[in-house]
Design an enzyme around this catalytic site. Structure first.
Site, short mmCIF file in Angstrom:
data_model
loop_
_atom_site.label_atom_id
_atom_site.label_comp_id
_atom_site.label_asym_id
_atom_site.label_seq_id
_atom_site.Cartn_x
_atom_site.Cartn_y
_atom_site.Cartn_z
CG ASP A 13 34.99 42.84 53.43
OD1 ASP A 13 35.80 42.14 54.28
OD2 ASP A 13 35.55 43.96 52.80
NE ARG A 98 31.95 45.81 42.69
CZ ARG A 98 31.93 44.94 43.31
NH1 ARG A 98 31.19 44.09 43.45
NH2 ARG A 98 33.28 44.31 43.60
CG ASP A 127 33.75 48.33 43.79
OD1 ASP A 127 34.35 48.51 42.58
OD2 ASP A 127 34.90 47.01 44.13
CB SER A 178 41.10 43.00 48.71
OG SER A 178 39.65 43.35 48.28
N1 ARG Z 1 40.89 49.05 40.97
C1 ARG Z 1 38.95 48.37 40.79
C2 ARG Z 1 38.53 49.28 40.26
O1 ARG Z 1 37.96 50.31 40.90
C3 ARG Z 1 39.08 46.78 41.16
C4 ARG Z 1 38.34 47.48 42.52
C5 ARG Z 1 38.40 45.74 42.48
N2 ARG Z 1 37.40 45.72 44.16
C6 ARG Z 1 37.67 45.24 45.28
N3 ARG Z 1 36.24 44.70 45.66
N4 ARG Z 1 38.49 44.09 44.90
O2 ARG Z 1 37.56 49.19 40.05
#
Ligand code: ARG
Length: 411
Positions: A13, A98, A127, A178
């Site tokens: 991505d 993040r 995110d 992912s």
């Molecule tokens: N659901 C988890 C969170 O919100 C994991 C997110 C994973 N992110 C990704 N870009 N695959 O923290």
């Protein structure tokens, strides 16, 4: 000139985003790759290779920062001390990374005189919320560009875009999932995992073995804490990065830290997430055990309530909120005596506390023992119980018509 600093992971991505920013937004892209220890356990491309890839795709510059130490000291340890586990399951690896990445995005934007930052998040996840809210808090003048979200790009169309424009995706091997990972854990979603009835296929897991394949011999580990921070493993003092790295391997080899969570996202949907967090699982368990020994009951109960709110704040991208900081100040204060050692047994996917000790232990053998040497005043229990039970006896008499005992019966 239109400079944009992009949070670049090296994956599909964000690689596509470099190209989009350059050609659809007419921007000069500075790719920022923040090392949070994602490669500690899984040897993907090295950081230098990621930067080189960014340049090949069209970034005018590529910055790599090793922030592992900062990640552990400023984000992971405070979260561990707080007992922050989202919905009782998820130790928050991605969510903790993040705000740190967002903070560096803003700093690098300043350094390069950029007017915008960018990320490769979709419009559906948490995110994007974490990035946008953090940048909006720390550097509100910066524009945040999210091309994947703006163009509603699906995974397939990102792959098509990459093929069409000759963007190499070989390193990510077109994973059916992912994945986001850092020292504190690995988050896996999408593909077949979207069916919550389907058991995660074996290839989902990379840090942990299936418990049936774990060694038959249990492994005992000892973790030392100082003021709620892990400082040694099996008697050897280690810095946080090394300690977590080693524990991930050790516990992962015993099948510890697999989590299958159907969670509530910030954007209002439920999603099925798989996590691997061997070190986080062991350390949260150990830390809790030491608090059991060193916190008073009131403090432990109140702190458990704070932990729920704290985890929600982290999950929701509100790390840099005043409220999270206020709770963190309370948590830090509770950790003054959370010093000592915890011994755990790792066995076939299980991690069990089997011993704990502390110079500040509120567990006092002389008070607890049933053997000789008992210092507990059992005689005082009678008077205590008489007053303790007084409200209930009063209510029974006045409101429930329970007769008062006669003088002889009371004797
Ligand atoms: N659901 C988890 C969170 O919100 C994991 C997110 C994973 N992110 C990704 N870009 N695959 O923290």
């Amino acid at each position: 000139m239109n400079r944009v600093v992009l949070a670049y992971s090296g994956g599909l991505d964000t690689s596509v985003v470099i190209h989009m920013l350059t050609h659809r937004y007419d921007a000069d892209v500075i790719a920022l790759t923040v090392d949070l220890g994602a490669n500690e356990n899984k040897n993907d491309a090295g950081m230098a290779e990621i930067a080189a890839r960014a340049r090949r795709i069209g970034a005018v510059d590529a910055v790599v920062l090793d922030t592992r130490r900062e990640f552990v000291d400023d984000f992971v340890w405070p979260a561990l001390q707080a007992g922050a586990i989202y919905e009782g399951e998820y130790p928050l690896a991605t969510a903790l990374g993040r705000p740190l990445i967002a903070r560096h995005l803003a700093a690098v934007a300043r350094r390069f005189g950029a007017s915008a930052v960018a990320h490769g998040c979709t419009g559906k996840g948490n995110d994007q919320v974490r990035f946008d809210v953090t940048v909006g808090t720390l550097a509100p003048d910066l524009r945040v560009i999210a091309p994947i979200r703006e163009w509603s790009l699906s995974r397939e169309s990102a792959l098509d875009y990459a093929a069409e424009h000759g963007i190499p995706v070989t390193a990510t091997k077109r994973s059916p999932y992912s994945v986001d990972q850092n020292l504190w854990g690995r988050s896996i979603e999408a593909g077949i995992l979207e069916d919550p009835w389907v058991e995660p296929p074996a290839d989902v897991y990379q840090w942990t073995v299936d418990s049936s394949d774990a060694p038959r011999e249990p492994r005992s580990v000892e973790i030392a804490f100082e003021r709620g921070v892990p400082v040694a493993l099996d008697g050897e003092r280690l810095d946080g990065v090394a300690l977590i790295g080693r524990l991930n391997e050790l516990a992962g080899a015993h099948g510890i830290g697999r989590i299958d969570h159907l969670e509530n996202r910030v954007v209002g949907i439920k999603s099925r997430e798989i996590y691997e967090a061997p070190a986080a699982t062991v350390l949260h368990r150990a830390h809790q055990a030491l608090e059991d020994m060193t916190l008073t009951r009131d403090s432990a109960r109140f702190k458990a309530r704070v932990a729920i709110d704290y985890a929600d704040l982290v999950y929701s991208g509100l790390w840099f909120s005043q409220h999270r900081e206020d709770l963190a100040a309370y948590v830090a204060s509770t950790q003054r005596y959370v010093t000592g050692e915890v011994r755990l047994k790792l066995s076939k996917g299980n991690c069990m506390v089997v011993g704990r000790r502390s110079a500040f232990s509120l567990y006092q053998h002389a008070l607890a023992t049933y053997d000789r040497g008992d210092k507990f005043d059992s005689k005082a229990a009678e008077g205590f119980i008489s007053l303790f039970g007084l409200p209930q006896r009063t209510q029974a008499r006045v409101q429930r018509g329970v007769a008062e005992p006669t003088a002889e019966a009371a004797r």
